[in-house]
Enzyme design. Structure first.
Site, PDB file in Angstrom:
ATOM      1  N   ARG A  42       0.825  -1.216   0.000  1.00 53.09           N
ATOM      2  CA  ARG A  42       0.000   0.000   0.000  1.00 53.09           C
ATOM      3  C   ARG A  42       0.862   1.271   0.000  1.00 53.09           C
ATOM      4  O   ARG A  42       0.533   2.271   0.638  1.00 53.09           O
ATOM      5  CB  ARG A  42      -0.963   0.002   1.193  1.00 53.09           C
ATOM      6  CG  ARG A  42      -1.931  -1.157   1.204  1.00 53.09           C
ATOM      7  CD  ARG A  42      -2.852  -1.146  -0.011  1.00 53.09           C
ATOM      8  NE  ARG A  42      -3.754  -2.278   0.016  1.00 53.09           N
ATOM      9  CZ  ARG A  42      -3.506  -3.465  -0.545  1.00 53.09           C
ATOM     10  NH1 ARG A  42      -2.352  -3.655  -1.186  1.00 53.09           N
ATOM     11  NH2 ARG A  42      -4.358  -4.448  -0.479  1.00 53.09           N
ATOM     12  N   SER A  94     -11.026   1.273   2.165  1.00 50.85           N
ATOM     13  CA  SER A  94     -10.336   0.920   3.417  1.00 50.85           C
ATOM     14  C   SER A  94      -9.691   2.159   4.018  1.00 50.85           C
ATOM     15  O   SER A  94      -8.928   2.860   3.350  1.00 50.85           O
ATOM     16  CB  SER A  94      -9.278  -0.144   3.148  1.00 50.85           C
ATOM     17  OG  SER A  94      -9.865  -1.345   2.718  1.00 50.85           O
ATOM     18  N   GLU A 130      -4.878   4.930   5.286  1.00 52.38           N
ATOM     19  CA  GLU A 130      -4.729   4.519   3.891  1.00 52.38           C
ATOM     20  C   GLU A 130      -5.402   5.529   2.975  1.00 52.38           C
ATOM     21  O   GLU A 130      -4.947   5.770   1.862  1.00 52.38           O
ATOM     22  CB  GLU A 130      -5.325   3.123   3.669  1.00 52.38           C
ATOM     23  CG  GLU A 130      -5.102   2.572   2.276  1.00 52.38           C
ATOM     24  CD  GLU A 130      -5.458   1.109   2.148  1.00 52.38           C
ATOM     25  OE1 GLU A 130      -5.784   0.687   1.024  1.00 52.38           O
ATOM     26  OE2 GLU A 130      -5.413   0.369   3.153  1.00 52.38           O
TER      27      GLU A 130
END
Length: 314
Positions: free
Chosen positions: A179, A228, A298
């Site tokens: 990520r 998310s 995120e």
């Protein structure tokens, strides 16, 4: 009598292009959260010539942000200074090439890329069915889902750098990790070549349907959300930590932690960006107090606060 000099606006300092230049354009309606203040100037580049012209003409003291469909972005209530750039239809193409490769524009939706791969009998790109957003947006977070990520399938990418040069780069240039990626903030991805493998069309379609059902059952995909919220810490799942900390269903203003999947924040319709970001910080604080883990956002959070800096959790 002397006339005072008139300082040109940012929009007036930009070149004429085939696309559109819109001062004070609202951003909220084009993000999934549907919140946030306006852009100082929004530019919609129609093609690579438009893009290069804007980059070369951008004043050195003016920021530039590329905005896709805003699926993992929270724009704060004070809006965004500088140029907000959107890539038009000229960047949305998807072409099948020899060797089970796809050449895709940065504004192509991940869903559309997965569908094109399916129709061409190319396997290995089914995971894109589970990622909201565009291919260009996937670069900043090395977007992934269901056991695969962008770094696994990227062959090369075309970017426009901060000086307006067009470069073709290999995956190592982006320093992908979980990520995460590292490359100059002023690089703009315009195109990518993705590698798949020969597969059975029916099997590919079945896997994509499986991913779609799993996402529908597990995530609040029909809500105003940003995907998310927090990255999974090493060896742990963010949603489990949020749940253990008692944050499922937690509220602030018009924002709520999803009961269906507690790593998602939801705008129930009247939330401000401050409500959503503040709720996220409430969650981070509780998780740290209960579990001793500092969750990392995120979702990208950009722009100016209306009420001053926000209190940030550990």
């Amino acid at each position: 009598m002397m006339t005072a000099a008139v300082t040109p606006t940012l929009a007036q300092r930009l070149p004429a292009i085939k696309g559109r230049v819109t001062p004070g354009a609202p951003i909220g309606p084009v993000t999934w959260f549907r919140v946030g203040g306006p852009a100082e100037v929004m530019v919609r580049a129609q093609d690579i010539e438009d893009l290069v012209a804007v980059v070369k003409a951008r004043p050195a003291d003016v920021s530039l942000l590329v905005l896709g469909v805003g699926s993992n972005l929270l724009v704060r209530d004070g809006g965004l200074d500088g140029i907000v750039l959107r890539l038009g239809r000229g960047f949305a193409g998807v072409a099948v090439e020899a060797g089970c490769r796809l050449r895709v524009g940065a504004s192509a939706l991940d869903l559309n890329v997965s569908l094109a791969a399916r129709d061409a009998g190319i396997a290995g790109l089914e995971f894109l069915r589970g990622i909201p957003g565009t291919i260009g947006g996937a670069f900043r977070t090395n977007a992934g889902a269901y056991g695969a990520e962008l770094a696994d399938v990227l062959v090369e990418a075309t970017v426009v750098d901060g000086q307006g040069n067009v470069l073709t780069l290999e995956p190592d240039a982006f320093h992908f990790a979980y990520r995460h990626s590292e490359f100059p903030a002023d690089w703009i991805v315009t195109q990518a070549v993705l590698q798949g493998r020969a597969g059975d069309m029916a099997a590919i379609a079945a896997r994509m349907e499986e991913i779609a059902r799993a996402r529908e059952e597990a995530q609040p995909v029909r809500s105003r959300t940003g995907g998310s919220t927090f990255k999974n810490p090493a060896g742990k799942r963010a949603w489990e930590l949020v749940d253990v900390a008692g944050c499922r269903g937690l509220r602030r203003g018009g924002a709520v932690v999803s009961v269906q999947h507690c790593n998602f924040l939801i705008n129930e319709g009247d939330a401000s960006a401050a409500d959503i970001e503040g709720l996220g910080e409430d969650v981070r604080r509780r998780v740290f107090e209960v579990c001793g883990v500092s969750l990392e956002w995120e979702i990208m959070r950009l722009g100016r606060h209306l009420q001053g800096p926000m209190e940030v959790a550990p």
